[in-house]
Design a protein around this motif. Structure first.
Motif, PDB file in Angstrom:
ATOM      1  N   GLY A 155      38.691  62.479 -37.320  1.00  0.00           N
ATOM      2  CA  GLY A 155      40.112  62.690 -37.561  1.00  0.00           C
ATOM      3  C   GLY A 155      40.396  62.931 -39.035  1.00  0.00           C
ATOM      4  O   GLY A 155      39.606  62.557 -39.907  1.00  0.00           O
ATOM      5  N   VAL A 156      41.521  63.605 -39.316  1.00  0.00           N
ATOM      6  CA  VAL A 156      41.972  63.831 -40.696  1.00  0.00           C
ATOM      7  C   VAL A 156      43.446  63.473 -40.764  1.00  0.00           C
ATOM      8  O   VAL A 156      44.162  63.537 -39.757  1.00  0.00           O
ATOM      9  CB  VAL A 156      41.764  65.297 -41.138  1.00  0.00           C
ATOM     10  CG1 VAL A 156      40.294  65.620 -41.292  1.00  0.00           C
ATOM     11  CG2 VAL A 156      42.436  66.261 -40.166  1.00  0.00           C
ATOM     12  N   PHE A 157      43.920  63.090 -41.955  1.00  0.00           N
ATOM     13  CA  PHE A 157      45.320  62.689 -42.064  1.00  0.00           C
ATOM     14  C   PHE A 157      45.805  62.753 -43.508  1.00  0.00           C
ATOM     15  O   PHE A 157      45.016  62.759 -44.458  1.00  0.00           O
ATOM     16  CB  PHE A 157      45.493  61.255 -41.537  1.00  0.00           C
ATOM     17  CG  PHE A 157      44.759  60.221 -42.347  1.00  0.00           C
ATOM     18  CD1 PHE A 157      45.340  59.608 -43.454  1.00  0.00           C
ATOM     19  CD2 PHE A 157      43.464  59.845 -41.997  1.00  0.00           C
ATOM     20  CE1 PHE A 157      44.660  58.665 -44.200  1.00  0.00           C
ATOM     21  CE2 PHE A 157      42.777  58.897 -42.741  1.00  0.00           C
ATOM     22  CZ  PHE A 157      43.374  58.307 -43.842  1.00  0.00           C
ATOM     23  N   PHE A 158      47.136  62.816 -43.635  1.00  0.00           N
ATOM     24  CA  PHE A 158      47.834  62.595 -44.906  1.00  0.00           C
ATOM     25  C   PHE A 158      48.590  61.274 -44.753  1.00  0.00           C
ATOM     26  O   PHE A 158      49.114  60.977 -43.671  1.00  0.00           O
ATOM     27  CB  PHE A 158      48.833  63.718 -45.194  1.00  0.00           C
ATOM     28  CG  PHE A 158      48.197  65.066 -45.403  1.00  0.00           C
ATOM     29  CD1 PHE A 158      47.722  65.439 -46.649  1.00  0.00           C
ATOM     30  CD2 PHE A 158      48.085  65.962 -44.346  1.00  0.00           C
ATOM     31  CE1 PHE A 158      47.150  66.696 -46.848  1.00  0.00           C
ATOM     32  CE2 PHE A 158      47.513  67.215 -44.528  1.00  0.00           C
ATOM     33  CZ  PHE A 158      47.040  67.583 -45.785  1.00  0.00           C
ATOM     34  N   ASP A 159      48.665  60.480 -45.823  1.00  0.00           N
ATOM     35  CA  ASP A 159      49.456  59.255 -45.725  1.00  0.00           C
ATOM     36  C   ASP A 159      50.651  59.314 -46.664  1.00  0.00           C
ATOM     37  O   ASP A 159      50.771  60.212 -47.500  1.00  0.00           O
ATOM     38  CB  ASP A 159      48.598  58.010 -45.974  1.00  0.00           C
ATOM     39  CG  ASP A 159      48.089  57.881 -47.407  1.00  0.00           C
ATOM     40  OD1 ASP A 159      48.695  58.452 -48.329  1.00  0.00           O
ATOM     41  OD2 ASP A 159      47.077  57.188 -47.607  1.00  0.00           O
ATOM     42  N   ALA A 160      51.550  58.344 -46.514  1.00  0.00           N
ATOM     43  CA  ALA A 160      52.812  58.356 -47.260  1.00  0.00           C
ATOM     44  C   ALA A 160      52.611  58.178 -48.761  1.00  0.00           C
ATOM     45  O   ALA A 160      53.523  58.476 -49.539  1.00  0.00           O
ATOM     46  CB  ALA A 160      53.727  57.250 -46.730  1.00  0.00           C
ATOM     47  N   ASP A 161      51.436  57.726 -49.175  1.00  0.00           N
ATOM     48  CA  ASP A 161      51.155  57.532 -50.599  1.00  0.00           C
ATOM     49  C   ASP A 161      50.553  58.765 -51.263  1.00  0.00           C
ATOM     50  O   ASP A 161      50.176  58.718 -52.440  1.00  0.00           O
ATOM     51  CB  ASP A 161      50.214  56.341 -50.792  1.00  0.00           C
ATOM     52  CG  ASP A 161      50.904  55.026 -50.478  1.00  0.00           C
ATOM     53  OD1 ASP A 161      52.115  54.931 -50.719  1.00  0.00           O
ATOM     54  OD2 ASP A 161      50.232  54.106 -49.980  1.00  0.00           O
ATOM     55  N   GLY A 162      50.419  59.853 -50.501  1.00  0.00           N
ATOM     56  CA  GLY A 162      49.919  61.098 -51.089  1.00  0.00           C
ATOM     57  C   GLY A 162      48.425  61.289 -50.969  1.00  0.00           C
ATOM     58  O   GLY A 162      47.860  62.170 -51.633  1.00  0.00           O
ATOM     59  N   ARG A 170      38.986  58.846 -48.985  1.00  0.00           N
ATOM     60  CA  ARG A 170      40.379  59.072 -49.378  1.00  0.00           C
ATOM     61  C   ARG A 170      40.399  59.820 -50.708  1.00  0.00           C
ATOM     62  O   ARG A 170      39.556  59.599 -51.575  1.00  0.00           O
ATOM     63  CB  ARG A 170      41.136  57.748 -49.576  1.00  0.00           C
ATOM     64  CG  ARG A 170      41.069  56.788 -48.405  1.00  0.00           C
ATOM     65  CD  ARG A 170      42.028  57.193 -47.300  1.00  0.00           C
ATOM     66  NE  ARG A 170      42.126  56.143 -46.290  1.00  0.00           N
ATOM     67  CZ  ARG A 170      41.247  55.946 -45.322  1.00  0.00           C
ATOM     68  NH1 ARG A 170      40.194  56.743 -45.234  1.00  0.00           N
ATOM     69  NH2 ARG A 170      41.405  54.972 -44.443  1.00  0.00           N
ATOM     70  N   SER A 171      41.377  60.704 -50.869  1.00  0.00           N
ATOM     71  CA  SER A 171      41.552  61.381 -52.162  1.00  0.00           C
ATOM     72  C   SER A 171      43.036  61.712 -52.339  1.00  0.00           C
ATOM     73  O   SER A 171      43.728  62.081 -51.381  1.00  0.00           O
ATOM     74  CB  SER A 171      40.710  62.661 -52.232  1.00  0.00           C
ATOM     75  OG  SER A 171      41.029  63.529 -51.164  1.00  0.00           O
ATOM     76  N   LYS A 172      43.515  61.569 -53.573  1.00  0.00           N
ATOM     77  CA  LYS A 172      44.918  61.829 -53.895  1.00  0.00           C
ATOM     78  C   LYS A 172      45.103  63.340 -54.006  1.00  0.00           C
ATOM     79  O   LYS A 172      44.531  63.989 -54.893  1.00  0.00           O
ATOM     80  CB  LYS A 172      45.275  61.144 -55.206  1.00  0.00           C
ATOM     81  CG  LYS A 172      46.750  61.163 -55.556  1.00  0.00           C
ATOM     82  CD  LYS A 172      47.502  60.068 -54.848  1.00  0.00           C
ATOM     83  CE  LYS A 172      48.923  59.959 -55.364  1.00  0.00           C
ATOM     84  NZ  LYS A 172      49.686  58.914 -54.676  1.00  0.00           N
ATOM     85  N   VAL A 173      45.911  63.913 -53.101  1.00  0.00           N
ATOM     86  CA  VAL A 173      46.056  65.373 -53.094  1.00  0.00           C
ATOM     87  C   VAL A 173      47.507  65.828 -53.072  1.00  0.00           C
ATOM     88  O   VAL A 173      47.800  66.993 -53.350  1.00  0.00           O
ATOM     89  CB  VAL A 173      45.320  65.995 -51.885  1.00  0.00           C
ATOM     90  CG1 VAL A 173      43.829  65.707 -51.934  1.00  0.00           C
ATOM     91  CG2 VAL A 173      45.930  65.521 -50.569  1.00  0.00           C
ATOM     92  N   SER A 174      48.435  64.922 -52.710  1.00  0.00           N
ATOM     93  CA  SER A 174      49.806  65.390 -52.520  1.00  0.00           C
ATOM     94  C   SER A 174      50.808  64.418 -53.121  1.00  0.00           C
ATOM     95  O   SER A 174      50.463  63.343 -53.608  1.00  0.00           O
ATOM     96  CB  SER A 174      50.095  65.566 -51.025  1.00  0.00           C
ATOM     97  OG  SER A 174      50.306  64.315 -50.408  1.00  0.00           O
TER      98      SER A 174
END
Length: 809
Positions: A155-162, A170-174
């Motif tokens: 699975g892949v996802f974006f979380d509310a923390d970006g 995990r990597s900060k992308v957004s």
């Protein structure tokens, strides 16, 4: 700490906003952040082409099988709520949609409509609670994968923390997204697109991150919209129309073409199923369930271990496993009230029957006991659930044995790899050390040669000056120095050839015969719990409320026979943890204490009188067992007149072992368990006498060696390895123990007199150990320890003596 420096006030320019306003705006909805400005790079996504082919007719939503127990879809799947009490406030809820995308480009939208703050978060627990308190992950996952996004690689996802996540990475992308903001997640599987096999995120219709590549393991798979959340209520829009259109037109999941989508339908009859595996502890029940779930991912396991795995996936630290913890009942010591008090399990038991789905009730002990099986299946309505018992007993099938052997081999190979790497690293360091040593030796050799060369030159110079005698003296000293410094060359140590790869592990012949994996720790059930429960173990029957009873490994007749043999064997090998000495034992022990003290007092009085130990004209050794009164064999001489501390200890040991076996048989009152097995002897001795056996008092390390000194009273049988008395169960006259002890002492002395030093006891304490009193310890005087002891019973002395109401031996 550095001193605080007061900043000077800077005059505010005309039209400039106050700092507080700036800070407030920075915390407001990111719709006002730079994302609303012109994108740095040109948007590569183009307007969607006109739909081709038929569109799906199914309504996009969430099937019960693809939601966690605490997830509550409502309004036809348009709103996702969660249970936020009883420990579930710490667990992540997950929901996977029923429509998967296998090609094309589609999106769905989510919006946080409520943030929940459970009261217990601020109640000051001892343990750590997972962070963040509120959590939202939106993305896609493969069918059958974990419902907790981020718990598996599928699975892949974006979380509310970006962050963008794939599995544990995990990597900060957004940029972040917040409450009341519409977030769009777009999956591009269009092979003709420059963003093929990517996933993107948009906030309020604007892109907030570059397209993120799908991991290789997900390329080519059908992917389903997936939402994981904690302490949030989320609205979900699968289509047909977006709440916030993107800069380009994009079709939503609800409008997918049948060629691009895969639909997972609910069960036609709407009925769930209960499977209850019934198997013995440490005989593969958990491994059987693991393999079953791997083949049947639609089933959900209800067990303590799965609750703990769920808690770990949600960020709770793994609790420390305490003494009585087992695979069946792991310790819930989180330091968090609603986790430690088993509220989580109680709420789980309430929630599970509400929604028809497929469950595996995995409780090793409870599934083996009829009354506890009844409680479990009673929670599930027959109208909503089919109930099946699966018996896994006896010899497993070949595929299961192969799985166990592969597991054992894998563990052995892992250990061999680690050992090889450690040896290799040690060897490399040793080689480096030897090379360094050689290098230093070579430098020392070169320095010595240089020194010799300079000495030769100096010698030649002195010879030229006519100082021949001095030169000879120096030459002599030089030769002596050479002899001193001359050392044999060290042999180079041979290194073990470890090869370029770790050795290949193989199963031993014994391991090839194993049916089940070796027990680890307390195993499936702790010994104390097993000892109380195994007598109630039984096989399930349809009359208990099951629709079907399936025998997976062996047929019913063989399984019943295996159960009978297993219970019988367990009786013989399981300690009775709650066994308590009976009144019979206490009365016998009290009588023995009184008699033991009487004999000791008689011996003390006799010694104080100074009388001869052998009556004139009598040979006591002629027939000890014909003596009528052990306190007076003639002339007031007691039979135990020559007893030393070691003899008093041995007479006591004789009676204690005899009474222990006699009382155990009566107290247990089970014809299948008439004797104490050797491995449990020390345990029951401590139970009855409230003290520990000490074979070291006679120089032994093991209890069976000690018991050989009293083999006329008890033995450890060679065939059954159990304690067996050589006397009748109830001894009418305690004098027999004095007679046996005196007989043994005389025989021991005879051998010593004949030169057999092996007959001499290596007794290292000075005083006998009296048995623990049934009511209170005897208060009469005790015999004084003698360092040398009587002839034939020499002791070294130095014992602990009478202490705390007991003899220590």
């Amino acid at each position: 700490m550095a001193p605080k420096v007061e900043k000077k006030a800077v005059p505010k320019k005309v039209g400039e906003q106050p700092m507080e306003d700036k800070k407030r705006k920075a915390e407001e909805a990111p719709a006002e952040e730079p994302a609303a400005k012109k994108a740095e790079e040109e948007e590569l996504e183009k307007n969607a082409a006109a739909p081709k082919g038929e569109q799906i007719k199914a309504t996009a939503g969430f099937n019960a099988v693809d939601t966690t127990l605490n997830a509550i879809p409502s309004l036809g799947g348009k709103v996702l709520m969660a249970v936020n009490d009883g420990g579930f406030q710490y667990l992540i809820a997950g929901a996977r949609a029923n429509i998967g995308i296998k090609s094309g480009r589609y999106m769905f939208e989510v919006k946080i409509i409520e943030a929940i703050n459970p009261s217990e978060f601020s109640s000051g627990q001892r343990g750590k609670v997972p962070q963040p308190r509120q959590l939202l992950r939106v993305g896609f996952s493969a069918a059958g994968s974990s419902l907790i996004l981020g718990d598996a690689e599928d699975g892949v996802f974006f979380d509310a923390d970006g962050n963008f996540g794939s599995g544990k990475l995990r990597s900060k992308v957004s940029q972040k997204f917040h409450r009341e903001q519409v977030v769009s997640v777009l999956l591009n599987l269009d092979s003709s697109s420059p963003n093929a096999n990517t996933v993107s995120i948009f906030r309020e219709g604007l892109r907030i991150a570059k397209p993120q590549k799908l991991p290789e393991n997900l390329v080519g798979k059908t992917l389903f919209p997936h939402i994981a959340y904690r302490n949030f209520t989320v609205s979900v829009n699968m289509g047909p129309n977006p709440a916030k259109p993107l800069p380009f037109t994009c079709r939503m999941v609800q409008t997918a073409s049948t060629a691009d989508a895969q639909i997972v339908a609910e069960s036609k009859d709407g009925k769930g199923e209960i499977l209850m595996p019934v198997g013995f502890p440490d005989e593969g029940t958990f491994e059987f369930v693991d393999s079953f779930l791997e083949k049947n991912p639609s089933y959900v396991e209800l067990s303590d271990r799965k609750l703990q795995e769920w808690a770990a996936s949600s960020g709770l630290p793994k609790p420390q496993q305490r003494g009585g913890a087992s695979n069946d009942k792991p310790s819930f010591s989180y330091g968090v009230p609603s986790m430690d008090d088993f509220s989580l399990k109680r709420v789980c038991n309430v929630l599970a029957p509400l929604t028809p789905r497929k469950y595996v009730i995995m409780e090793v002990k409870s599934n083996l006991i009829e009354s506890e099986r009844a409680v479990a299946i009673k929670r599930f309505s027959s109208a909503k659930f089919k109930k099946t018992a699966m018996v896994v007993m006896g010899e497993p099938k070949e595929d299961y044995k192969k799985m166990v052997h592969n597991k054992i081999l894998k563990a052995k190979q892992a250990k061999a790899d680690v050992d090889w790497k450690m040896k290799k690293a040690t060897q490399e360091k040793k080689k480096e050390f030897i090379a360094k040593k050689k290098e230093l030796a070579e430098k020392a050799k070169q320095a010595e040669e240089q020194r010799k060369k300079m000495a030769e030159e100096a010698k030649a110079a002195k010879a030229a000056e006519g100082k021949e005698e001095e030169t000879k003296e120096e030459e002599k000293k030089e030769e002596e120095k050479k002899e001193e410094e001359a050392k044999p060359e060290e042999k180079e140590e041979e290194m073990e050839d470890l090869g370029e790869a770790p050795p290949k592990a193989e199963l031993s012949e014994e391991e090839k015969k194993l049916w089940f994996s070796p027990k680890v720790g307390n195993g499936d059930i702790a010994a104390t719990l097993l000892s109380k429960a195994y007598g109630d173990f039984s096989l399930p029957e349809k009359k208990e409320g099951f629709d079907q009873v399936k025998y997976e490994w062996q047929p019913e007749a063989k399984s019943k026979d295996y159960l009978r043999k297993w219970i019988l064997e367990t009786k013989l090998t399981t300690r009775i943890e709650d066994l308590q000495p009976s009144q019979y034992f206490k009365e016998k022990l009290t009588a023995w204490n009184a008699k033991f003290q009487e004999w000791q007092n008689k011996q003390k009085a006799f010694k104080a009188s100074g009388a001869s130990k052998t009556p004139a004209g009598q040979d006591v050794a002629a027939d000890i067992f014909s003596v009528e009164d052990v306190c007076d064999i003639g002339g007031g001489v007691p039979l135990f007149a020559s007893f030393g501390p070691e003899d008093w200890t041995l007479i006591q040991l004789r009676y204690e072992m005899h009474l222990l076996q006699d009382a155990f048989k009566k107290d247990v009152n089970d014809p299948d368990r008439p004797h104490i097995i050797e491995n449990h002897l020390a345990f029951y001795y401590g139970k009855y006498y409230k003290k520990q056996m000490n074979p070291k008092a006679f120089g032994f390390t093991e209890v069976p060696e000690l018991l050989k000194l009293v083999k006329d009273t008890v033995i450890i049988s060679e065939d059954k390895q159990t304690l067996e008395s050589q006397l009748s169960e109830e001894v009418d006259n305690l004098d027999i123990f004095v007679k046996m002890t005196e007989e043994s002492r005389k025989e021991r002395q005879r051998r010593i007199d004949a030169g057999d030093e092996t007959a001499r006891l290596k007794y290292v304490t000075a005083a006998p150990a009296a048995p623990a009193a049934a009511n209170k310890p005897p208060q009469a005087a005790t015999p004084k320890a003698e360092a040398k002891g009587e002839k034939g019973g020499k002791g070294k002395g130095g014992g602990k003596g009478w202490k705390g109401g007991k003899w220590k031996w």
